[in-house]
Enzyme design. Structure first.
Site, PDB file in Angstrom:
ATOM      1  N   ARG A 154       0.634  -1.318  -0.085  1.00 16.20           N
ATOM      2  CA  ARG A 154      -0.061   0.042  -0.017  1.00 16.20           C
ATOM      3  C   ARG A 154       0.863   1.213  -0.127  1.00 16.20           C
ATOM      4  NH1 ARG A 154      -3.127  -3.161  -1.487  1.00 16.20           N
ATOM      5  NH2 ARG A 154      -5.174  -3.763  -0.473  1.00 16.20           N
TER       6      ARG A 154
ATOM      7  N   GLU B 220      -3.222   7.472  -6.312  1.00 18.84           N
ATOM      8  CA  GLU B 220      -3.088   6.845  -7.640  1.00 18.84           C
ATOM      9  C   GLU B 220      -4.063   7.110  -8.608  1.00 18.84           C
ATOM     10  OE1 GLU B 220      -3.246   2.520  -7.052  1.00 18.84           O
ATOM     11  OE2 GLU B 220      -1.254   2.415  -5.917  1.00 18.84           O
TER      12      GLU B 220
ATOM     13  N   HIS C 254       0.687  -0.219 -10.301  1.00 19.33           N
ATOM     14  CA  HIS C 254      -0.112  -1.201  -9.359  1.00 19.33           C
ATOM     15  C   HIS C 254      -0.556  -2.365 -10.353  1.00 19.33           C
ATOM     16  CE1 HIS C 254      -2.901  -0.951  -5.804  1.00 19.33           C
ATOM     17  NE2 HIS C 254      -2.527  -2.233  -6.139  1.00 19.33           N
TER      18      HIS C 254
END
Length: 619
Positions: free
Chosen positions: A306, A335, A354
């Site tokens: 994270r 993000e 990601h």
């Protein structure tokens, strides 16, 4: 008493058979001022799949299938898939339900359609808001999140309308671990930088000399499913692996040849640090200027967990100074990150958008896992991946409400007393009751002790459905014991609840019993949970707000001294209780406070000469 079961009603069940209890409500059901003044908790009666809908939302025609042992013809449930799901997952769904795939819907389109379906499956792009859940008009019974995170689902609203939320937490474990290893190797050998330079027409062999992995120390911060898989692969690369996770089972670490160490030792010894911890209040920006200062000069950091666990500004400073030689990041605080992000553009940082779970195999695995979870929930089966509150009979919840709150708070206090390096080895919950085993179902209470132990140190949502699974995943061995109460005429279901943690170190020695266990015991008085025992000391303090425990020499004036310090800093005291073993020896002062005292206030309390130790505990 009927046993409580965490089930969704089957299609033929009475629509009023179960109620949904919100997780946050579990701790607020008890009366604050007396047994006759119970708080009202919002709950919604689950409707059957055939619940009426508004005239403007005409439900689709159902195909008929046989279900149940009686062979009666019943309609198939309808499932709306709002984001791309692999064909393998859709096949699982179609065996049981009518499936409609509607990708790329606008929020308005989702609101218009959702009342026609019994289940909704989403990924991370669709927001399942309160408006969406309420638009389900009681028919929507299950929301499936194809992945781990459930930030895009309003859990509170889902629980209030009686909608179970399930996720798929295991299918992408290997993919995330492999991506972590890929970033580790790419960073060590400057793959991305060398690739970009060569494509720009530059041949810079001397600039991009890398470092070897063999013989280097890798610290894994968070030794859960992904962290364990990274450890397996790093060992195969010839790395020495250590890990920090206070709640990781020691036997699992030993089986993998991994040494469990403290946080400071893990970051201080590492050549490479791989992050696999959840983002919770205690881990938010845990890698900051202070943490980086404790690391070796030239350390390298990988994050596929994270983004928020790293203070990104501090990381840029550490990179600029050379304290951190390189970083490889798949996740970010925001993000996507800003296009002009100094971290993303840094020469010594390797980044990916990601991609931890982005493999063909992981996507298919997630699809199958979520499809099976949704089908099971629609059938009324227990769901190990449920992330919101279970369905329990109203009569059980009504009677056990204050004890539910007591059990969770005892667990929450106990885990905060554990010293960070020791972890929890064994848990015993002792119930003192006048009732027989068939007259008291303790599963809900055990689940709430587990909730209190697990939730403060993880991102897992614990409830009756997944409590035993969550405990097992963390190596918690929870046993229960009943002690007969000698008052058969007692109307209350329980006299007391005690939580004992064995083979642990404690931040607060006063909580250790003569047998060496951390011991906390509580009772319900006038409908309100109270803490009545800390280690060998008897106290009596309402479990509301927060708690300060002080162990001191038993002498006059101690209450006034502590109270004066708190009063000067405008910290309101709600309750105060002192327990002692022998006059003039040692005593424990338990102080309930409405606000969290600042660091200086707590230091002033600790500076009182007669106080030997103290601890602040959040409820």
């Amino acid at each position: 008493m009927a046993a409580s079961r965490a089930l969704l009603p089957s299609p033929q069940a009475s629509p009023a058979a179960r109620v949904a209890v919100a997780p946050s409500s579990l701790t607020t059901l008890a009366a604050r001022t007396g047994a006759a003044r119970l708080r009202v908790v919002r709950c919604a009666v689950l409707s059957s799949p055939a619940a009426p809908v508004a005239e403007s939302s005409k439900p689709p025609a159902h195909r008929i299938s046989r279900s149940g042992s009686d062979g009666a013809l019943r309609p198939k449930p309808a499932v709306l898939v709002a984001e791309k799901l692999s064909e393998a997952g859709l096949a699982v769904l179609r065996e049981f339900a009518d499936v409609e795939c509607a990708y790329g819907m606008s929020p308005a389109e989702l609101l218009a359609k959702v009342s026609q379906f019994d289940a909704l499956i989403v990924r991370s792009g669709t927001k399942v808001t309160r408006e969406v859940l309420e638009a389900g008009r009681g028919r929507l019974r299950v929301v499936g999140r194809a992945g781990v995170g459930i930030d895009n689902v309003d859990l509170q609203a889902a629980t209030e309308v009686g909608c179970l939320v399930v996720n798929a937490p295991t299918a992408n474990t290997v993919a995330a671990a492999e991506h972590g290893i890929a970033l580790l190797a790419s960073m060590a050998r400057n793959v991305s930088q060398a690739d970009a330079a060569l494509k720009a027409g530059k041949w810079q062999r001397n600039k991009y000399v890398g470092v070897s992995l063999v013989g280097k120390t890798l610290s894994i911060m968070g030794f859960g499913k992904v962290g364990s898989e990274v450890a397996r692969r790093a060992k195969g690369l010839g790395m020495h692996v250590i890990a920090h996770d206070p709640y990781a089972p020691a036997d699992r670490a030993r089986a993998l040849g991994v040494e469990l160490v403290s946080f400071d030792e893990a970051i201080g010894r590492a050549d490479f640090i791989s992050l696999h911890m959840p983002l919770i209040p205690t881990t938010s920006k845990i890698f900051n200027d202070e943490s980086f200062a404790k690391m070796k000069t030239g350390v390298r950091i990988i994050n596929v967990a994270r983004g928020g666990v790293i203070d990104e500004d501090a990381l840029v400073r550490a990179l600029d100074s050379g304290k951190v030689a390189q970083a490889a990041l798949d996740v970010f605080t925001v993000e996507p990150p800003a296009k002009d992000s100094m971290l993303v553009l840094h020469e010594n940082v390797t980044v990916t958008p990601h991609l931890g779970a982005s493999t063909v195999e992981a996507q298919e695995g997630v699809a199958i896992e979520i499809a099976e979870a949704v089908v099971g929930a629609l059938r009324g089966e227990l769901a190990a991946t449920a992330v919101n509150a279970p369905m329990v009979p109203a009569e059980i919840m009504s009677e056990l409400a204050p004890y539910v709150s007591l059990a969770e708070k005892l667990g929450r206090l106990a885990v905060q007393l554990v010293a960070g390096e020791s972890g929890i080895k064994g848990v015993k919950v002792v119930y003192t009751t006048a009732r027989g085993p068939d007259d008291l179902d303790t599963r809900l209470l055990r689940a709430m002790v587990t909730k209190g132990l697990v939730e403060p140190v993880s991102s897992t949502f614990v409830n009756l459905v997944n409590a035993d699974y969550a405990a097992k995943q963390r190596g918690l061995r929870i046993t229960e014991e009943r002690v007969a109460h000698d008052s058969p005429a007692a109307e209350a279901p329980l006299e007391s609840v005690q939580v004992r943690l064995s083979n642990v170190q404690s931040k607060f020695a006063g909580a250790i019993s003569d047998g060496g266990d951390i011991v906390l015991e509580g009772r319900v008085k006038y409908g309100v949970p109270h803490l009545t025992l800390v280690g060998p000391y008897e106290v009596d303090v309402s479990l509301e707000g927060n708690l300060i425990l002080c162990r001191q020499i038993d002498q006059p004036g101690m209450i006034g001294k502590v109270g004066n310090i708190l009063g000067q800093r405008n910290v309101n005291i709600s309750f105060m209780s002192v327990g002692r073993t022998f006059r003039g020896k040692q005593a424990i002062m338990a102080i309930g406070v409405d606000e969290e005292p600042d660091k200086e206030t707590l230091e002033n309390i600790g500076a009182i000469p007669a106080i030997e130790e103290f601890v602040f505990l959040e409820l």
